[in-house]
Design an enzyme around this catalytic site. Sequence first.
Site: not given
Ligand code: 9MR
Length: 755
Positions: A342, A669, A717, A726
């Site tokens: 993102d 992702h 994947d 991601e």
């Molecule tokens: O890796 C993060 C995970 O530990 C959290 O539970 C989750 C919810 O806050 O978010 C994950 O991180 C994502 C983030 O929110 C947005 N950017 C991508 C991150 C990886 O998926």
Amino acid sequence: MKQRRTTLLAMAGLLAAGLTTIPAAPAGAEETELLKNGTFDATADPWWANGVTADLADGRLCADVPGGTANTWDAGIGQNNVALVKGESYRFSFYADGTPDGHKVRAIVGLSAAPYDTYFEVTPQLSVSGNSYAYTFTSPVDTPQGQVAFQLGGSPDAWRFCMDDASLLGGVPPEAYEPDTGPRVRVNQVGYLPDGPKKATLVTDKRTKLRWQVNNADGTVAARGQTVPRGIDPSSGQNVHTIDFGALRKPGQGFTLSADGQHSRPFDIGTAAYEKLSVDAAKYYYTQRSGIAIRDELRPGYGRPAGHLDAAPNQGDRAVPCQPGVCDYTLDVTGGWYDAGDHGKYVVNGGIATWELLSTYERSLHARTGQPARLGDGTLAVPESGNGVPDVLDETRWELDFLLKMQVPEGQPLAGMAHHKIHDEKWTGLPLLPSADAQKRELHAPSTAATLNLAATAAQAARLYRPYDPAFAAKALQAARKAWVGALAHPEMYASASDGIGGGAYADDNVSDEFYWAAAELYLTTGEKTFEDSVLDSPVHRPDIFGPLGYDWSRTAAAARLDLATVPSRLPDRREVRWSVINGADRYLATLKAHPYGIPYAPDGNRYDWGSNHQILHNAVVIATAYDITGASKYRDAAVQSMDYILGRNALNMSYVTGYGEANSHNQHARWYAHQLDPSQPNPPVGTLAGGPNSSIQDPFVQGKLQGCTGQFCYIDDIQSWSTNEHTVNWNSALVRMTSFVADQGCAPRCRATR
Ligand code: 9MR
């Protein structure tokens, strides 16, 4: 509805009995069509049109789409009032064509009201001749306000879209999904160190020991032996044997391991792959940079315009306001790294990634096998290469400058604290180059966790950049001190778990570990008594902090403990601190030994966590640190061996690092490495780590395929799987940290004399 040439494009490849448990459709469930008038025989009702001129043509619904709209959702057609049931599977299908060739439709099932969540989405590229498309997904929610929409905006040129046979069928069985796991002999597909451990896992029904052999690339036999039956492995549900071919030390390429009539994917014995991987993993950060054009000559295939510098359609990061009611100033928060797939930038996550890159460098200064030249000036092909500063410090500086900009300025009530994050007002779709993001950017409220994260990383930076840029070191230390004071004044400002629209929440309401970490870094840099006291008085200084899951952005006590154990200081109980790391490592070592896939990870209830790959690497870092402290080869071997799982010795028989290993993750992702959705974009750069198996399977794509999955199998994947696949800055930093350690072992047990 007419007969026409169609190709059925189904999302899932292989349909067969799944390795994962596929729940049967609920008894008595009947297939029910949820869309009204999907065939457009006489009318377009009740479909709506937004930003397009729709008409019925030849029994299809068509739309003339204007050119020049910014977002996919600025133009489209759709239908509301679709009732979705949580946990139910749906078959979403339609015919579509586009003129001229090559335009894309973003077809979604989502919420028709704010916050317009998307539960399922695909973005196929259309042709003039048309195709039929069909997908199965599982709804993550109950809602009467569902929506099916075909988003058509975002093209510079006008085009025409036509569709027919739109259907959303409820009550269908979940799609059977079986991963292609290839040969049943599982090896590290990248390589084993000549003097290191060499283990493999065989999946078989056989209960008694079997013969194995390692084959040279020319087919001759390099080594032979017998397997050790290990029974059922809980992390995969498989009956497995282990194989130890550690006696084979001869370097070479293209070895395979054969057992039970199966031949493994090829592997090397040598150090070269790790030397390259430790560099590639660190090179990942340059293409994550915000606020700077990525130069194609430095990353062929990855050049792109700068993101979020206020050039249209970006609204930009030069003067970002707060969310309504949070503050009345704007901040220039340009720069830094995008968090992941993102366009958000989050202090707590950027901070732990920064710490880990800096710690990789700092380890190289102090550890017996440390080799600072590996990530030194000129190693990472960044714009700053050649400036006399180690490239890893140049790269990390890009993030540190951003982190400092997130600090609340003087004169404001919360001066010294750090804003928790800055990101888009709403979630955007895939693919989307950073420079093409048209969303409003917003600062979110300061938090104690972000403030302490800034204090910790800026304090660590102050000691490491001092030889190269004393002015920056002084500025960083001053910012760290201000942040510390700010956090003490506001010790309980927590980011909200519900603040997850347009960006991740990164909520954390336990900051005792962040206080500990900040105090530790400030102490290690300044030696001051007040910080020493804060370390010694911290409630997390003495307890065991090395739990099964591994440290991460929200559990940061290990960052403090590892640095207190390894960075020279006069801490009175430094000896106990070092022992605490050794004790933690002993437990991870025992976990690894008991595990037939050799993983230092056995989460409670076999529940693999979000980003499990980096947690496994983090547990390995603790073991590696025990080696750095003690020099005991059992720790070195176990740390090195932990890489095997990441690089292919696992139930899915794949390497989780892009470009490494014959079968590897490459569809992470991502909005600007979205090759799977847009062939004109690249895959993630080589050396990109995928998050890995996640038992909670939060995204609809895997929810439709992996219900009931067992540990290691909770991964696909696919670019749509944001909860298992991601890439992030804080996961790749774990890869940098561990591959740097492994690369350094080429000259073990002691390299310093040879430098
Ligand atoms: O890796 C993060 C995970 O530990 C959290 O539970 C989750 C919810 O806050 O978010 C994950 O991180 C994502 C983030 O929110 C947005 N950017 C991508 C991150 C990886 O998926």
